[in-house]
Design an enzyme around this catalytic site. Structure first.
Site, short mmCIF file in Angstrom:
data_model
loop_
_atom_site.label_atom_id
_atom_site.label_comp_id
_atom_site.label_asym_id
_atom_site.label_seq_id
_atom_site.Cartn_x
_atom_site.Cartn_y
_atom_site.Cartn_z
N TRP A 36 19.54 1.29 2.82
CA TRP A 36 18.22 1.56 2.86
C TRP A 36 17.29 0.81 3.77
CZ3 TRP A 36 14.25 4.04 -0.04
CH2 TRP A 36 12.77 3.14 -0.34
N ASN A 38 13.00 -0.23 4.44
CA ASN A 38 11.64 -0.09 4.65
C ASN A 38 10.77 -0.79 5.72
OD1 ASN A 38 12.44 -1.81 2.05
ND2 ASN A 38 10.17 -2.16 2.32
N ASP A 39 9.94 -1.58 5.27
CA ASP A 39 9.08 -2.00 6.32
C ASP A 39 9.57 -2.84 7.67
OD1 ASP A 39 7.72 -1.92 4.06
OD2 ASP A 39 7.23 -4.11 3.93
N TRP A 63 16.10 0.81 -2.67
CA TRP A 63 15.54 -0.43 -2.38
C TRP A 63 16.39 -1.58 -3.25
CZ3 TRP A 63 13.12 -4.49 -5.18
CH2 TRP A 63 12.49 -5.39 -4.37
N PHE A 98 11.61 -10.78 1.96
CA PHE A 98 10.59 -9.90 2.12
C PHE A 98 10.36 -9.86 3.38
CE2 PHE A 98 9.06 -8.55 -2.56
CZ PHE A 98 10.43 -8.21 -2.80
N ARG A 166 2.33 -12.42 0.27
CA ARG A 166 3.60 -12.04 1.13
C ARG A 166 3.05 -11.66 2.26
NH1 ARG A 166 3.82 -8.75 -3.36
NH2 ARG A 166 3.39 -6.44 -3.07
N ASP A 167 4.38 -11.44 3.25
CA ASP A 167 4.44 -10.76 4.56
C ASP A 167 3.43 -11.44 5.55
OD1 ASP A 167 5.27 -8.90 2.72
OD2 ASP A 167 3.46 -7.60 2.59
N GLU A 221 -0.97 -5.71 1.35
CA GLU A 221 0.33 -5.97 1.69
C GLU A 221 0.48 -5.96 3.33
OE1 GLU A 221 3.69 -4.55 -1.49
OE2 GLU A 221 2.70 -2.91 -0.67
N TRP A 304 6.57 4.53 -0.53
CA TRP A 304 7.05 4.24 -1.93
C TRP A 304 7.03 5.49 -2.81
CZ3 TRP A 304 10.08 0.52 -1.57
CH2 TRP A 304 9.81 -0.74 -0.80
C1 FRU Z 1 5.67 -3.26 1.74
C2 FRU Z 1 6.32 -4.23 0.89
C3 FRU Z 1 5.99 -5.72 1.39
C4 FRU Z 1 7.14 -6.55 0.84
C5 FRU Z 1 8.35 -5.37 1.08
C6 FRU Z 1 9.55 -5.43 0.11
O1 FRU Z 1 6.31 -2.17 1.74
O2 FRU Z 1 6.32 -4.29 -0.55
O3 FRU Z 1 4.88 -6.22 0.72
O4 FRU Z 1 7.29 -7.76 1.39
O5 FRU Z 1 7.68 -4.20 1.15
O6 FRU Z 1 10.52 -4.90 0.61
#
Ligand code: FRU
Length: 487
Positions: A36, A38-39, A63, A98, A166-167, A221, A304
């Protein structure tokens, strides 16, 4: 607590990657080697190479506890995988590393990320988020800082969630490092917090620089902030932003605001916000500036809570990045253009001019991995467009409706996977529509009128759905149609 979770992840990928089914694997977009993605995270040019990290669960195509995958590239198009950079193996990040960003300091590459930690039995509700640091001498092997977490829950102000924070997007201005965190005010509005540091380790809260006003989603985010041609641009990915006519119709959105950030008082003034992308699959982008001075954005080309056919069909991977796009500012709006490097990968040029069309036409060229440029003069037509990835049953339809001044992407017949339509208003320029389209196995990215608007979507057509057709109601002139394979 320390473990060899990174090595375990690398071993697992190595031993299992032959199990990947290649049917929908993209040719010129970055995916995880296995499992998987993602970001995008930690996007940076460091020692002449572009580094892109990504949210990664290497063990399944869903995820899970987040690792940071890592790839490098000379040209932003062809990526090589490097070992997993971060794994959730410490108290301060035990349930996930994250999203976050990268910054160079004293020749070292630093990653600033969010440690996700469960605090009770209900994993959806009981958690906290802490900001952490890792560094590397060679840009490959990362060590977590002994000062972690560098921003703890006690440094979060009263009017902000301590759970959803976060992030970090971190960069330097003058003598100080600044980091920007996505969060919410606990009363239903997303917001961005700014912290300041002189060493990346000791951080001081400055202020909430921007927040929604009951109009911009419940939680923000992945903030990104940069200056461009004397303006500042703030990007955030709001959760549960209500749709506004045809805009913001995805479950989560991604918006930009143009304004000015006063670093002394920590206030970002902005008037309006706009979608970055008008398709189905674009989220949590990150930008960087490179040695050519380009501001480049790359997004997660998925979304998502969607169907992921490469997971449900057991292909052992899910998630891909968009083509990196160069951002420019024109008339107070952002324009997006695929980085020029993509042109090096063009082959088998097809070029046609002045095709008068009233009805349908199938071209004598086809494919599932190509760039297509089409310039229409609308002439008398009320509606015109293209059908791509077509066969007898399937088609992905791009059309322009002149009366409504609306561009439409319809994926109802695009094969398996999600269905639906996305629309956006855009004017013809001198009665012309200019499209630059990138098709890559299971993706389509459409840059309309030189990147004034972009639509990005995943599609899962059959292997033999390769035809390219044009159609027009009333006569139009296809002034130019150019196609290159991109492999
Ligand atoms: C955005 C998010 C972030 C987080 C990450 C977790 O897609 O939800 O806010 O850090 O993905 O995988």
């Amino acid at each position: 607590m320390c473990s060899n979770k990174k090595e375990e992840a690398d071993q697992y990928i190595k031993q299992n990657k032959h199990k990947i089914n290649n049917q929908y694997r993209l040719n010129y977009h970055l995916m995880a080697e296995y499992g998987w993605l993602n970001d995008p995270n930690g996007f940076i040019q460091y020692k002449d190479m572009y580094h892109l990290f990504y949210q990664h669960y290497p063990y399944e195509s869903v995820w899970g506890p987040m690792h940071w995958g890592h790839a490098i590239s000379k040209d932003l198009i062809k990526w090589d995988y490097l070992p997993v950079a971060l794994a959730p193996d410490e108290d301060f990040d035990s349930d996930g590393c994250f999203s976050g960003s990268a910054i160079e300091k004293d020749n070292k590459l630093y990653l600033m990320y969010t440690g996700h930690v469960h605090t009770g039995p209900n994993k959806k509700k009981d958690y906290k988020q802490l900001q952490c640091l890792a560094y590397s001498q060679d840009g490959i092997d990362f060590t977590k800082s002994k000062h972690n977490p560098v921003i703890g829950s006690y440094q979060v102000p009263e009017n902000s969630s301590k759970k959803d924070i976060r992030d970090p997007k971190t960069y330097k201005v003058g003598d100080y490092y600044y980091t920007f965190l996505g969060s919410n005010d606990k009363c239903g509005d997303g917001q961005v917090l700014m912290y300041k540091s002189s060493d990346l380790i000791n951080w001081e809260f400055v202020s909430v620089i921007a927040k929604g006003n009951n109009n911009l989603g419940e939680n923000w985010e992945c903030p990104d902030l940069f200056s461009l041609q004397s303006k500042d641009v703030l990007i955030v990915s709001p959760q549960y932003l209500n749709a506004n006519k045809a805009d913001f119709t995805n479950i989560y959105s991604c918006v930009y605001m143009i304004g000015n950030l006063d670093y002394n008082i920590g206030k970002f003034e902005y008037n309006d916000f706009y979608p970055i992308d008008y398709g189905f699959n674009f989220y949590a982008p990150q930008t960087t500036i490179d040695s050519k001075g380009r501001r480049i954005i790359i997004g997660w080309m998925t979304m998502w809570e969607k169907e992921y056919p490469t997971h449900s069909n057991g292909h052992n991977w899910a998630g891909a990045m968009t083509i990196p796009r160069e951002i420019t500012l024109k008339d107070n709006k952002l324009y997006f253009k695929p980085v020029d490097e993509i042109e090096k990968y063009r082959s088998n040029e097809v070029a046609l001019n002045n095709i008068k069309l009233n009805g349908e036409k199938t071209f004598d060229t086809y494919g599932d991995s190509y760039e297509l440029q089409v310039v229409y003069d609308a002439e008398e037509a009320s509606e015109f467009g293209l059908k791509l990835r077509a066969n007898n049953q399937e088609e992905t339809v791009l059309s322009y409706n002149k009366k409504d001044k609306t561009f439409i992407l319809n994926i109802d017949k695009s094969g398996i996977g999600s269905k639906g339509e996305r629309r956006t208003k855009i004017n013809l320029i001198n009665n012309k529509l200019n499209l630059r389209i990138f098709v890559d196995k299971c993706s389509i990215e459409v840059f309309i009128n030189e990147g004034e608007k972009v639509m990005t979507s995943l599609i899962y057509p059959s292997k033999d759905a390769l035809e390219i057709e044009a159609f027009s109601k009333g006569q139009c002139n296809i002034e130019l149609l150019k196609k290159w394979d991109i492999e």
